[in-house]
Design a protein around this motif. Structure first.
Motif, PDB file in Angstrom:
ATOM      1  N   PRO A 153       0.800  -1.222   0.000  1.00 55.59           N
ATOM      2  CA  PRO A 153       0.000   0.000   0.000  1.00 55.59           C
ATOM      3  C   PRO A 153       0.830   1.269   0.000  1.00 55.59           C
ATOM      4  O   PRO A 153       0.430   2.277  -0.588  1.00 55.59           O
ATOM      5  CB  PRO A 153      -0.825  -0.133   1.278  1.00 55.59           C
ATOM      6  CG  PRO A 153      -0.882  -1.600   1.558  1.00 55.59           C
ATOM      7  CD  PRO A 153       0.436  -2.133   1.083  1.00 55.59           C
ATOM      8  N   ARG A 157       0.277   4.271  -2.467  1.00 51.50           N
ATOM      9  CA  ARG A 157       0.016   5.636  -1.986  1.00 51.50           C
ATOM     10  C   ARG A 157       0.936   6.622  -2.697  1.00 51.50           C
ATOM     11  O   ARG A 157       0.509   7.693  -3.133  1.00 51.50           O
ATOM     12  CB  ARG A 157       0.258   5.716  -0.480  1.00 51.50           C
ATOM     13  CG  ARG A 157      -0.813   5.115   0.400  1.00 51.50           C
ATOM     14  CD  ARG A 157      -0.356   5.122   1.853  1.00 51.50           C
ATOM     15  NE  ARG A 157      -0.106   6.489   2.310  1.00 51.50           N
ATOM     16  CZ  ARG A 157      -0.897   7.146   3.140  1.00 51.50           C
ATOM     17  NH1 ARG A 157      -2.007   6.577   3.590  1.00 51.50           N
ATOM     18  NH2 ARG A 157      -0.604   8.377   3.522  1.00 51.50           N
ATOM     19  N   LYS A 186      -9.213   0.678  -0.089  1.00 47.94           N
ATOM     20  CA  LYS A 186      -9.335   1.080   1.305  1.00 47.94           C
ATOM     21  C   LYS A 186      -8.291   2.124   1.661  1.00 47.94           C
ATOM     22  O   LYS A 186      -8.574   3.095   2.373  1.00 47.94           O
ATOM     23  CB  LYS A 186      -9.198  -0.149   2.204  1.00 47.94           C
ATOM     24  CG  LYS A 186      -9.321   0.164   3.688  1.00 47.94           C
ATOM     25  CD  LYS A 186      -9.161  -1.090   4.520  1.00 47.94           C
ATOM     26  CE  LYS A 186      -9.247  -0.768   6.006  1.00 47.94           C
ATOM     27  NZ  LYS A 186      -9.065  -1.989   6.842  1.00 47.94           N
ATOM     28  N   TRP A 187      -7.052   1.941   1.160  1.00 51.81           N
ATOM     29  CA  TRP A 187      -5.990   2.882   1.507  1.00 51.81           C
ATOM     30  C   TRP A 187      -6.240   4.281   0.942  1.00 51.81           C
ATOM     31  O   TRP A 187      -5.753   5.279   1.477  1.00 51.81           O
ATOM     32  CB  TRP A 187      -4.617   2.362   1.056  1.00 51.81           C
ATOM     33  CG  TRP A 187      -4.508   1.983  -0.392  1.00 51.81           C
ATOM     34  CD1 TRP A 187      -4.624   0.742  -0.921  1.00 51.81           C
ATOM     35  CD2 TRP A 187      -4.268   2.870  -1.494  1.00 51.81           C
ATOM     36  NE1 TRP A 187      -4.481   0.774  -2.285  1.00 51.81           N
ATOM     37  CE2 TRP A 187      -4.240   2.074  -2.656  1.00 51.81           C
ATOM     38  CE3 TRP A 187      -4.054   4.227  -1.601  1.00 51.81           C
ATOM     39  CZ2 TRP A 187      -4.032   2.613  -3.917  1.00 51.81           C
ATOM     40  CZ3 TRP A 187      -3.842   4.772  -2.860  1.00 51.81           C
ATOM     41  CH2 TRP A 187      -3.838   3.976  -4.006  1.00 51.81           C
ATOM     42  N   GLU A 190      -8.346   5.947   3.439  1.00 52.64           N
ATOM     43  CA  GLU A 190      -7.509   6.293   4.593  1.00 52.64           C
ATOM     44  C   GLU A 190      -6.712   7.569   4.312  1.00 52.64           C
ATOM     45  O   GLU A 190      -6.531   8.410   5.200  1.00 52.64           O
ATOM     46  CB  GLU A 190      -6.567   5.136   4.917  1.00 52.64           C
ATOM     47  CG  GLU A 190      -7.286   3.899   5.449  1.00 52.64           C
ATOM     48  CD  GLU A 190      -6.339   2.705   5.616  1.00 52.64           C
ATOM     49  OE1 GLU A 190      -5.186   2.805   5.131  1.00 52.64           O
ATOM     50  OE2 GLU A 190      -6.765   1.692   6.203  1.00 52.64           O
TER      51      GLU A 190
END
Length: 415
Positions: A153, A157, A186-187, A190
């Motif tokens: 992730p 990102r 999901k990240w 976040e």
């Protein structure tokens, strides 16, 4: 028939708007108008409002200077209108009125009826976008470059931030596809919670554009016959004008015979010249080029039937008289004209429509079968000329809407 709510336009500026949204809900919702919107908002304007967690397009049906006495609404919980899409409302009062009647009569949500009443090309949609924040840029500078195809992730990102920093704002679904994800990871959510990126909403419209084509026109000349040519160059220009070819002369004569402006394709065909002749005159400043809007007329080349003046039978005359009586009283009424095929029902319709137009009203003929459209449209064009427009699911519907909209303002009632 339930009449559409009227806007409150007293001395007090409207503070709130009653909005019907284009979802399967029959109620309207109250939203607060921002200070900038209070002067510009009108009943019939489209707005972007927050419904639940998602922005959606709504239609202002009434403006309120204050909340109604005894309302259960809590002022602090009322949401603001996010965006006003129209200063000149596309839904004129007559359309609001007929759409409200349709909603009541067919037990349909008012917002959905109003959306159906407008051409698809002018209805705005809302899309979600994602962009990088200052905090995200700081994070990007403090991290090493991402490895293409990195599985973790952190690498994803970094690639996401780099993409946003390099290419700017993205529509969310398109952004996820660029990252190789079929849905929002999901990240990414976040990152939004951490403040590295932010999601927002913008309106997306697919306006119906008018068709345009290249045209030329004669340049307006001064009193001495020169088309804005500096004095030092007039001798040279005069020599060029004297040395025009036969094709150039025909081109100029054709333009002058047709109001001094023509579409390039028509000019070439009529004057029997080539594009090089046009290019030469453009270079010399004798003519100038521009783009002309083309009015799309599906009946422009149609062969129209002869208009015959029939003598109405007693039954036809009685039916027409009954229709005229209701129209003159400007009251809504439903009437059934019953007759076998070939009994002259369409003739009664046409005469009733003509009488409505004479009274400053409008008329709509609904065709039950699309195969009847060519026959009836030609017959109506023969009787009413350029006053008619055909509405159907074609993308050109938006262009017709713009054309007949002034007529809606002029009409007193709908039939």
């Amino acid at each position: 028939m339930t009449s559409a709510p009227q806007s409150s336009r007293n001395e007090a500026a409207p503070q709130y708007a009653q909005v019907a949204v284009a979802v399967h809900l029959t109620k309207t919702y109250t939203y607060r108008l921002t200070a900038a919107m209070q002067k510009a908002a009108r009943a019939g304007s489209r707005v972007i409002v927050q419904l639940g967690r998602k922005p959606t397009t709504g239609y202002i049906v009434a403006l309120l200077p204050h909340l109604r006495t005894g309302t259960s609404l809590i002022e602090s919980e009322i949401k603001d209108v996010q965006e006003l899409l129209d200063v000149d409302p596309p839904l004129v009062p007559e359309v609001l009125e007929i759409s409200r009647w349709v909603a009541d009569y067919y037990a349909a949500p008012w917002g959905e009826v109003m959306r159906a009443a407008l051409p698809a090309g002018i209805n705005a949609a809302v899309e979600q976008t994602v962009s990088i924040t200052p905090r995200g840029r700081e994070e990007l500078q403090s991290e090493p470059p991402a490895v293409a195809g990195g599985p973790d992730p952190a690498s994803a990102r970094n690639r996401a931030l780099r993409l946003l920093a390099d290419e700017g704002e993205f529509e969310v679904n398109a952004f996820c596809l660029r990252l190789g994800a079929s849905k929002t990871p999901k990240w990414l959510r976040e990152m939004e919670q951490e403040g590295s990126i932010e999601r927002s909403y913008r309106t997306r419209a697919t306006p119906t554009r008018a068709k345009r084509r290249k045209a030329v026109r004669m340049v307006k000349v001064s009193a001495d016959g020169y088309a804005g040519v500096p004095p030092a160059q007039r001798t040279k220009q005069a020599g060029r004008l004297r040395t025009q070819t036969e094709a150039q002369k025909r081109l100029i004569e054709t333009l002058r015979a047709n109001g001094e402006e023509m579409a390039v394709s028509d000019l070439i065909k009529t004057a029997k010249v080539s594009e090089s002749a046009i290019a030469t005159l453009l270079k010399r400043g004798v003519i100038e080029a521009f783009e002309a809007e083309v009015r799309r007329d599906p009946l422009a080349l149609a062969k129209l039937p002869d208009t015959e003046v029939f003598k109405l039978t007693k039954a036809q005359a009685a039916a027409l008289q009954a229709i005229e009586k209701q129209a003159s009283e400007q009251k809504f009424a439903t009437m059934l004209l019953h007759g076998v095929t070939g009994s002259g029902k369409t003739e009664v319709y046409i005469r009733a429509m003509r009488d409505a137009l004479k009274m400053g009203q409008g008329a709509m003929m609904l065709v039950p079968e699309i195969a009847l459209t060519p026959i009836l449209s030609r017959r109506l064009r023969a009787h009413f000329g350029d006053q008619i427009a055909i509405f159907h699911s074609s993308p050109q519907r938006g262009l017709y809407w713009a054309r007949v909209r002034p007529c809606l303002r002029r009409s007193k009632t709908w039939r």
